[in-house]
Design an enzyme around this catalytic site. Sequence first.
Site, PDB file in Angstrom:
ATOM      1  N   SER A 249      75.619  19.522  36.001  1.00 43.23           N
ATOM      2  CA  SER A 249      74.797  18.416  36.523  1.00 43.23           C
ATOM      3  C   SER A 249      73.740  17.905  35.550  1.00 43.23           C
ATOM      4  O   SER A 249      73.149  16.845  35.789  1.00 43.23           O
ATOM      5  CB  SER A 249      74.096  18.841  37.815  1.00 43.23           C
ATOM      6  OG  SER A 249      74.983  18.762  38.890  1.00 43.23           O
TER       7      SER A 249
ATOM      8  N   LYS B 109      74.188  14.486  34.416  1.00 44.13           N
ATOM      9  CA  LYS B 109      73.944  13.317  35.285  1.00 44.13           C
ATOM     10  C   LYS B 109      72.805  12.415  34.805  1.00 44.13           C
ATOM     11  O   LYS B 109      72.997  11.199  34.693  1.00 44.13           O
ATOM     12  CB  LYS B 109      73.705  13.773  36.727  1.00 44.13           C
ATOM     13  CG  LYS B 109      74.935  14.412  37.379  1.00 44.13           C
ATOM     14  CD  LYS B 109      74.564  15.065  38.705  1.00 44.13           C
ATOM     15  CE  LYS B 109      75.764  15.706  39.393  1.00 44.13           C
ATOM     16  NZ  LYS B 109      75.347  16.487  40.572  1.00 44.13           N
TER      17      LYS B 109
ATOM     18  N   TYR C 224      68.161  19.587  42.714  1.00 38.67           N
ATOM     19  CA  TYR C 224      68.890  19.518  43.992  1.00 38.67           C
ATOM     20  C   TYR C 224      67.894  19.548  45.163  1.00 38.67           C
ATOM     21  O   TYR C 224      66.813  18.982  45.067  1.00 38.67           O
ATOM     22  CB  TYR C 224      69.895  20.672  44.136  1.00 38.67           C
ATOM     23  CG  TYR C 224      70.668  21.035  42.906  1.00 38.67           C
ATOM     24  CD1 TYR C 224      71.338  20.067  42.164  1.00 38.67           C
ATOM     25  CD2 TYR C 224      70.748  22.360  42.486  1.00 38.67           C
ATOM     26  CE1 TYR C 224      72.083  20.422  41.053  1.00 38.67           C
ATOM     27  CE2 TYR C 224      71.490  22.710  41.374  1.00 38.67           C
ATOM     28  CZ  TYR C 224      72.150  21.741  40.655  1.00 38.67           C
ATOM     29  OH  TYR C 224      72.872  22.103  39.561  1.00 38.67           O
TER      30      TYR C 224
ATOM     31  N   TYR D 143      84.148  12.117  35.158  1.00 37.88           N
ATOM     32  CA  TYR D 143      83.027  12.878  35.729  1.00 37.88           C
ATOM     33  C   TYR D 143      83.177  14.375  35.428  1.00 37.88           C
ATOM     34  O   TYR D 143      82.224  15.034  34.999  1.00 37.88           O
ATOM     35  CB  TYR D 143      82.926  12.618  37.238  1.00 37.88           C
ATOM     36  CG  TYR D 143      81.951  13.550  37.926  1.00 37.88           C
ATOM     37  CD1 TYR D 143      80.571  13.400  37.743  1.00 37.88           C
ATOM     38  CD2 TYR D 143      82.398  14.602  38.726  1.00 37.88           C
ATOM     39  CE1 TYR D 143      79.673  14.276  38.351  1.00 37.88           C
ATOM     40  CE2 TYR D 143      81.507  15.479  39.332  1.00 37.88           C
ATOM     41  CZ  TYR D 143      80.153  15.315  39.138  1.00 37.88           C
ATOM     42  OH  TYR D 143      79.262  16.189  39.728  1.00 37.88           O
TER      43      TYR D 143
ATOM     44  N   VAL E 140      75.007  23.862  37.536  1.00 38.00           N
ATOM     45  CA  VAL E 140      75.558  25.123  38.048  1.00 38.00           C
ATOM     46  C   VAL E 140      76.150  26.005  36.945  1.00 38.00           C
ATOM     47  O   VAL E 140      76.529  27.144  37.201  1.00 38.00           O
ATOM     48  CB  VAL E 140      76.613  24.919  39.171  1.00 38.00           C
ATOM     49  CG1 VAL E 140      75.968  24.413  40.444  1.00 38.00           C
ATOM     50  CG2 VAL E 140      77.741  24.018  38.717  1.00 38.00           C
TER      51      VAL E 140
HETATM   52  N1  GLN Z   1      80.650  19.687  38.197  1.00 36.06           N
HETATM   53  C1  GLN Z   1      79.813  20.176  39.245  1.00 36.06           C
HETATM   54  C2  GLN Z   1      80.240  19.605  40.583  1.00 36.06           C
HETATM   55  O1  GLN Z   1      80.532  18.462  40.663  1.00 36.06           O
HETATM   56  C3  GLN Z   1      78.376  19.852  38.944  1.00 36.06           C
HETATM   57  C4  GLN Z   1      77.470  20.359  40.009  1.00 36.06           C
HETATM   58  C5  GLN Z   1      76.160  20.889  39.555  1.00 36.06           C
HETATM   59  O2  GLN Z   1      75.931  21.284  38.419  1.00 36.06           O
HETATM   60  N2  GLN Z   1      75.285  20.965  40.516  1.00 36.06           N
HETATM   61  O3  GLN Z   1      80.287  20.283  41.561  1.00 36.06           O
END
Ligand code: GLN
Length: 305
Positions: free
Chosen positions: A61, A64, A241, A189, A259
């Site tokens: 993430s 992002k 988050y 993505y 994550v």
């Molecule tokens: N690739 C992960 C997902 O889409 C990214 C999520 C994350 O790092 N919170 O679930």
Amino acid sequence: MEKYIESIFGELKELTQEGKVADYIPALGNANPNNLGIGIYDNNGNYFSFGDDEVKFTIQSISKPLVLLLALIELGEEAVFDKVGMEPTGDPFNSIIRLETFDKRKPLNPLINAGAISVVSLINGKDNIERIEKILNFIRLLADNENINVDTSVFLSEKVTGDRNRSMIYFLKSIGNINGNVDEILDLYFMQCAIKANCRDLARIGLVLANRGYDPVRQEQIIPKRPVQIINAMMTTCGMYDESGEFAVKVGIPAKSGVGGGILCAVPRQYGIGVYGPSLDKKGNSIAGFKLLEALSNAFDLSIF
Ligand code: GLN
């Protein structure tokens, strides 16, 4: 600061025994839960590090806000926020509940999965090879490191298991939020999430963000200021988050977690910090990483508030 980190590092490393490595993307389950690393760049360009700061992990993430930054630079604020909102959700990063209940046209913000998928769909290119190269080159520029690439096994591992994200993108397509081929956008993505970096890379990127696009090491404005201010604001409100509020209270630094166990931090005009600790709490944030940042913030008064 180095001495301080050294003095608390052992104790914090114990915390890596708590929590769990993410394994809903099976390849992430291979990470060593006992790893803990931190890398810090100060505004004079000095770098120092502790622990497993050279270990590479996928940024997940953390990609992002970086892809958001690229989209803002390429397309402008208006076009991007036409597709995605600016409000925190208080829901898990992969939640789908508010897609239908809050705003029937767009995901709440660009740092939840639905919003990030919507943002990456805006990146232009003749095919995914060109698009991922553009994203990689952008991150290489920010990190000042040519050796940043996609981890193919993590990409493929998410591609075959990512049904929740698949459901999201079909929903987004049904409400007219995204155009184009769903499989292609989802692949892009998953590729952006599978980009590999280490603490040093994150710290280096954090330093550029901390200086609103100016790089004190290269002594030049790498990217324009306004889009950086936008992503720093988004990271402050939505970067951790549904733990973003707690992180703002306890740490108070614009930051983004993934994550894979990484956390990227930008302490305005002072430091870029990268943390790695793949043992995660229930919300998906690095347990020891969070505590390490909390300790640092308190000891050196790093909170922006
Ligand atoms: N690739 C992960 C997902 O889409 C990214 C999520 C994350 O790092 N919170 O679930």
